[in-house]
Design an enzyme around this catalytic site. Structure first.
Site, mmCIF file in Angstrom:
data_model
loop_
_atom_site.group_PDB
_atom_site.id
_atom_site.type_symbol
_atom_site.label_atom_id
_atom_site.label_comp_id
_atom_site.label_asym_id
_atom_site.label_seq_id
_atom_site.Cartn_x
_atom_site.Cartn_y
_atom_site.Cartn_z
ATOM 1 N N ASP A 76 0.767 -1.239 0.000
ATOM 2 C CA ASP A 76 0.000 0.000 0.000
ATOM 3 C C ASP A 76 0.802 1.295 0.000
ATOM 4 O OD1 ASP A 76 -2.275 1.551 -0.035
ATOM 5 O OD2 ASP A 76 -2.566 1.472 2.117
ATOM 6 N N CYS B 222 -21.843 2.691 -7.277
ATOM 7 C CA CYS B 222 -20.771 3.241 -6.439
ATOM 8 C C CYS B 222 -20.688 4.753 -6.576
ATOM 9 C CB CYS B 222 -19.438 2.581 -6.768
ATOM 10 S SG CYS B 222 -18.876 2.809 -8.479
ATOM 11 N N CYS C 122 -14.563 5.975 4.682
ATOM 12 C CA CYS C 122 -15.938 5.880 4.180
ATOM 13 C C CYS C 122 -16.027 4.637 3.305
ATOM 14 C CB CYS C 122 -16.288 7.131 3.382
ATOM 15 S SG CYS C 122 -17.954 7.096 2.648
ATOM 16 N N CYS D 298 -19.034 3.778 -1.285
ATOM 17 C CA CYS D 298 -18.875 3.362 -2.679
ATOM 18 C C CYS D 298 -18.531 1.880 -2.764
ATOM 19 C CB CYS D 298 -17.826 4.219 -3.390
ATOM 20 S SG CYS D 298 -16.143 4.065 -2.763
ATOM 21 N N CYS E 37 -21.321 -1.701 -4.263
ATOM 22 C CA CYS E 37 -20.967 -2.512 -5.435
ATOM 23 C C CYS E 37 -21.781 -3.806 -5.477
ATOM 24 C CB CYS E 37 -19.480 -2.836 -5.417
ATOM 25 S SG CYS E 37 -18.941 -3.853 -6.815
#
Length: 391
Positions: A153, A213, A260, A263, A267
């Site tokens: 990441d 989304c 959050c 979105c 999906c």
């Protein structure tokens, strides 16, 4: 974490003899990765052209990265894996499912409680994945005497487009990876290696006409499908953004105090996703739906204890309590006004300013004016004074 490596190992003994040998090596690595707990595996061909680098350059040029200056300073290395390490011949991309037990949006209706992003309710995935990647890397080095680097990441590697190239899924219209097996709930890690491994077929984008989304975003952070403006994203605002959050986004935050999931949760592919089997990613009871009143009272020591081994600790106490106070202001519960009032003399100006805004939302005009009249005369911070004046 930052990148590791290359590991201190000898040079490659020799390239695999023939396609069959390379397939056998890839199959053995896959078996080992699954033994270590990874649930998705794919290999990307680094010679395959991709447009991710150009899209990233446009993203930064448009200023959509906000205050994430590291995206600009590492841009040249991010545009392609080989721009960071020229010797890499293959990229192994691995995934871990962190699917939640229930739809995370359900918690947004409990306005006296906090909504913490699913990925942050358990242990820090950076640390969990890093240990497994290093274990896989050591095994690969011992077996094949290759050089490699591992990434989770925060290193300058674009894991999501790389995962799409490796066949783990595709980048959806929300710009996150979507998997037919795991929906939008995959943690990613990657290994760049000097081994020349047979690549998997890239994932095919199958979002079709769906825009669930995009429509789910509370702050309209998607200027177009497959594009995001981080400056409008609640995850960015609550985690990366320092200082007061722009007024235009505060009400839309609701009780989302860290990240959050809207979105992701919207999906439709999530219907195929299972709940995370990994214990480290299961939500801690204390973080599933904590009371705003308790979180607002945290000092630095208590914050560190509560979020030990959690990614939340990265934002620090002041930024976190700032977010909590915005949620207090959005609660619609006048009884929580005292929670905000207690933070008016906080040592952090960022917290004091958020407390002022929360009070302005919970008190009637007369009560707020009385609070303003009683504010500390020694207040000199411009942002806090601006909150009083604006409210």
């Amino acid at each position: 974490m930052t990148e590791t490596g290359p590991l201190d190992l000898p040079q490659d003994r020799a390239e695999a003899d023939g396609e069959g040998a390379a397939e056998a090596i890839k199959a053995a690595i896959r078996v080992k990765a699954l033994e270590l707990g990874f649930e998705a595996f794919g290999v990307a061909d680094l010679d395959t052209p991709w447009s991710a680098g150009e899209r990233l350059e446009e993203f930064v040029a448009d200023g959509r990265h906000g205050t994430m200056a590291w995206m600009e300073t590492t841009l040249e290395r991010r545009v392609h894996p080989r721009a960071m390490w020229g010797e890499a011949r293959s990229a192994i991309v691995l995934g871990l499912n962190y699917g939640p037990e229930t739809d995370p949006r359900e918690g947004q209706g409990r306005t006296d409680r906090a909504a913490i992003s699913v990925y942050a309710q358990g242990d820090d995935y950076h640390e969990v994945i890093k240990k497994r990647l290093k274990a896989l890397g050591r095994w690969m080095a011992e077996q094949y005497c290759c050089q490699l680097k591992v990434f989770v990441d925060t290193a300058p590697l674009m894991e999501k487009p790389l995962a799409g190239l490796a066949g783990l899924g595709w980048q959806g219209k929300h710009t996150n990876l979507v998997s037919r097996t795991f929906g939008s709930w995959l943690f990613l890690g990657a290994v760049l290696t000097t081994l020349d491994l047979p690549p998997d077929a890239p994932g095919a984008e199958t979002c079709g006409s769906c825009r669930a989304c995009l429509d789910a975003c509370p702050t309209d952070a998607f200027p177009a499908p497959f594009q995001i403006d981080a400056r409008r994203c609640i995850s960015y605002l609550t985690i990366e953004h320092a200082g007061p959050i722009p007024v235009e986004f505060r009400a839309a935050m609701g009780n989302r105090i860290y990240g959050c999931d809207d979105c992701l949760a919207a999906c439709p592919w999530n219907k195929f996703a299972a709940t995370a089997r990994e214990g480290a990613f299961h939500a801690r009871e204390a973080l599933k739906s904590p009371a705003l009143e308790d979180l607002a009272a945290l000092d630095d020591a208590a914050f560190r204890v509560l979020f030990s081994k959690s990614p939340v600790k990265r934002v620090g106490r002041d930024r976190f309590v700032r977010n909590v106070l915005y949620a207090v202001g959005n609660s619609g519960r006048p009884a929580l006004a005292e929670v905000a009032r207690a933070r008016l003399d906080d040592t952090s100006p960022m917290v004091r300013g958020a407390a002022v805004w929360a009070l302005s939302r919970l008190l009637d005009k007369a009560a707020f004016q009385a609070a303003a009249g009683a504010r500390p005369v020694e207040e000199i911070d411009e942002d806090v004074l601006a909150e009083w004046g604006r409210s």
